[in-house]
Scaffold this motif. Sequence first.
Motif, mmCIF file in Angstrom:
data_model
loop_
_atom_site.group_PDB
_atom_site.id
_atom_site.type_symbol
_atom_site.label_atom_id
_atom_site.label_comp_id
_atom_site.label_asym_id
_atom_site.label_seq_id
_atom_site.Cartn_x
_atom_site.Cartn_y
_atom_site.Cartn_z
ATOM 1 N N HIS A 1 -13.506 11.151 74.802
ATOM 2 C CA HIS A 1 -12.988 12.234 75.639
ATOM 3 C C HIS A 1 -13.074 11.804 77.094
ATOM 4 O O HIS A 1 -14.016 11.117 77.499
ATOM 5 C CB HIS A 1 -13.829 13.503 75.407
ATOM 6 C CG HIS A 1 -13.373 14.714 76.145
ATOM 7 N ND1 HIS A 1 -12.115 15.235 76.022
ATOM 8 C CD2 HIS A 1 -14.029 15.522 77.038
ATOM 9 C CE1 HIS A 1 -12.010 16.328 76.780
ATOM 10 N NE2 HIS A 1 -13.146 16.508 77.417
ATOM 11 N N ARG B 1 -9.196 19.554 68.313
ATOM 12 C CA ARG B 1 -8.440 18.321 68.527
ATOM 13 C C ARG B 1 -7.508 18.382 69.736
ATOM 14 O O ARG B 1 -7.468 17.423 70.531
ATOM 15 C CB ARG B 1 -7.653 17.949 67.256
ATOM 16 C CG ARG B 1 -6.622 16.852 67.445
ATOM 17 C CD ARG B 1 -7.262 15.527 67.853
ATOM 18 N NE ARG B 1 -6.266 14.548 68.254
ATOM 19 C CZ ARG B 1 -5.877 14.314 69.495
ATOM 20 N NH1 ARG B 1 -6.387 15.027 70.504
ATOM 21 N NH2 ARG B 1 -4.973 13.396 69.775
ATOM 22 N N SER C 1 -15.371 12.220 70.081
ATOM 23 C CA SER C 1 -14.433 13.193 70.636
ATOM 24 C C SER C 1 -14.985 14.608 70.531
ATOM 25 O O SER C 1 -14.866 15.407 71.464
ATOM 26 C CB SER C 1 -13.086 13.098 69.911
ATOM 27 O OG SER C 1 -12.474 11.848 70.145
ATOM 28 N N HIS C 2 -15.598 14.917 69.409
ATOM 29 C CA HIS C 2 -16.182 16.240 69.198
ATOM 30 C C HIS C 2 -17.263 16.504 70.251
ATOM 31 O O HIS C 2 -17.285 17.564 70.891
ATOM 32 C CB HIS C 2 -16.758 16.305 67.786
ATOM 33 C CG HIS C 2 -16.978 17.689 67.274
ATOM 34 N ND1 HIS C 2 -16.961 17.996 65.928
ATOM 35 C CD2 HIS C 2 -17.258 18.859 67.900
ATOM 36 C CE1 HIS C 2 -17.201 19.278 65.767
ATOM 37 N NE2 HIS C 2 -17.390 19.826 66.949
ATOM 38 N N GLN D 1 -12.238 21.355 63.432
ATOM 39 C CA GLN D 1 -11.656 20.104 63.924
ATOM 40 C C GLN D 1 -10.218 20.316 64.395
ATOM 41 O O GLN D 1 -9.823 19.798 65.448
ATOM 42 C CB GLN D 1 -11.706 19.032 62.843
ATOM 43 C CG GLN D 1 -13.093 18.447 62.622
ATOM 44 C CD GLN D 1 -13.104 17.328 61.608
ATOM 45 O OE1 GLN D 1 -12.251 17.275 60.716
ATOM 46 N NE2 GLN D 1 -14.057 16.430 61.728
ATOM 47 N N GLU D 2 -9.459 21.070 63.631
ATOM 48 C CA GLU D 2 -8.074 21.329 64.023
ATOM 49 C C GLU D 2 -8.019 22.137 65.321
ATOM 50 O O GLU D 2 -7.128 21.940 66.159
ATOM 51 C CB GLU D 2 -7.344 22.071 62.905
ATOM 52 C CG GLU D 2 -7.147 21.252 61.641
ATOM 53 C CD GLU D 2 -6.330 19.991 61.887
ATOM 54 O OE1 GLU D 2 -5.450 20.013 62.772
ATOM 55 O OE2 GLU D 2 -6.565 18.987 61.199
ATOM 56 N N ARG E 1 -8.449 13.036 61.436
ATOM 57 C CA ARG E 1 -7.938 14.196 62.177
ATOM 58 C C ARG E 1 -8.119 14.029 63.683
ATOM 59 O O ARG E 1 -8.046 15.003 64.442
ATOM 60 C CB ARG E 1 -8.628 15.471 61.669
ATOM 61 C CG ARG E 1 -8.126 15.877 60.280
ATOM 62 C CD ARG E 1 -8.942 16.970 59.661
ATOM 63 N NE ARG E 1 -10.305 16.535 59.370
ATOM 64 C CZ ARG E 1 -10.657 15.784 58.330
ATOM 65 N NH1 ARG E 1 -9.725 15.367 57.476
ATOM 66 N NH2 ARG E 1 -11.914 15.449 58.117
ATOM 67 N N ARG E 2 -8.370 12.783 64.116
ATOM 68 C CA ARG E 2 -8.486 12.427 65.532
ATOM 69 C C ARG E 2 -9.609 13.191 66.228
ATOM 70 O O ARG E 2 -9.517 13.490 67.419
ATOM 71 C CB ARG E 2 -7.152 12.660 66.267
ATOM 72 C CG ARG E 2 -5.950 11.966 65.635
ATOM 73 C CD ARG E 2 -6.120 10.434 65.629
ATOM 74 N NE ARG E 2 -4.913 9.798 65.125
ATOM 75 C CZ ARG E 2 -4.739 9.421 63.847
ATOM 76 N NH1 ARG E 2 -5.713 9.601 62.960
ATOM 77 N NH2 ARG E 2 -3.617 8.857 63.469
ATOM 78 N N LEU E 3 -10.676 13.488 65.489
ATOM 79 C CA LEU E 3 -11.810 14.171 66.099
ATOM 80 C C LEU E 3 -13.099 13.697 65.444
ATOM 81 O O LEU E 3 -13.769 14.457 64.742
ATOM 82 C CB LEU E 3 -11.692 15.691 66.003
ATOM 83 C CG LEU E 3 -12.621 16.415 66.982
ATOM 84 C CD1 LEU E 3 -11.958 16.558 68.352
ATOM 85 C CD2 LEU E 3 -13.050 17.773 66.474
ATOM 86 N N VAL F 1 -8.934 17.275 73.322
ATOM 87 C CA VAL F 1 -9.361 15.923 73.669
ATOM 88 C C VAL F 1 -8.473 15.360 74.777
ATOM 89 O O VAL F 1 -7.244 15.444 74.715
ATOM 90 C CB VAL F 1 -9.303 15.000 72.439
ATOM 91 C CG1 VAL F 1 -9.601 13.552 72.836
ATOM 92 C CG2 VAL F 1 -10.289 15.468 71.378
ATOM 93 N N LEU G 1 -11.199 9.009 68.475
ATOM 94 C CA LEU G 1 -9.869 9.254 67.921
ATOM 95 C C LEU G 1 -9.594 8.440 66.664
ATOM 96 O O LEU G 1 -8.638 8.745 65.941
ATOM 97 C CB LEU G 1 -8.796 8.948 68.971
ATOM 98 C CG LEU G 1 -8.741 9.888 70.184
ATOM 99 C CD1 LEU G 1 -7.547 9.533 71.064
ATOM 100 C CD2 LEU G 1 -8.656 11.340 69.755
#
Length: 233
Positions: free
Chosen positions: A187, A22, A124-125, A18-19, A118-120, A25, A114
């Motif tokens: 996204h 992110r 978004s993913h 995820q990090e 973790r904003r994902l 995006v 978002l």
Amino acid sequence: MPIPADWPTTEAQALAEQERLRPLVQAVDDDGSEDRLIAGVDVAYDDDRDLVVAAAVLLDRDTLDVVEEATAVGRIAFPYIPGLLAFRELPAVLDALAALTRTPDTVVCDGYGLAHPRRLGLASHLGVLTGLRTLGVAKTPFTFDHREPDAERGSWTPLTDSATGEEVGRAVRTRPGVKPVYVSVGHRIGLDTAVTTTLDLARRYRLPETTRHADSLCRRALAEAQRARTPSN
């Protein structure tokens, strides 16, 4: 449907992924290309049978008629851990989307983009992995704060992270006097466009037609898969 060989199997691996993803995006509208075919995706589980079914339903945005639909059945790819649900769902969702003969202009996910710690989130993913335009429409606000929107359809209030004050999505009233849905960027889309798209897809009910059709299809497909795996007497 095999789980990808490099798919994360531990919480630490998933958090690291995820990090990594992110920063990729794109939380703004892209080139404004045609947005006529919109897909909804959803997932249903049978944990006892280690079974997951994903559905992808393609709709015409103007008429909201179903253009095409597909499902995928497989094993659950990841344990249940809040904030990491995308790792359970995405392999099946990707397979269901790949089974469509036409590529959607936008994909609406039953979940978050978002609006995620973790904003994902899933939307978004999915968008980063596929390059598709995506947004999330969730039924609950997860861990974020908001005021109730006014009662009129189309009213909205910010969904905010109390720790940072950041607007991560919006609580949107799609039906007068009915509880809102929670819209966030996935996204290649801006938040204003994500809200407009949601309202355009939710003309009669609280949830977008994309979500309603995908939810119904994946539940039917799960029931069929369960019957197929139940030994006959």
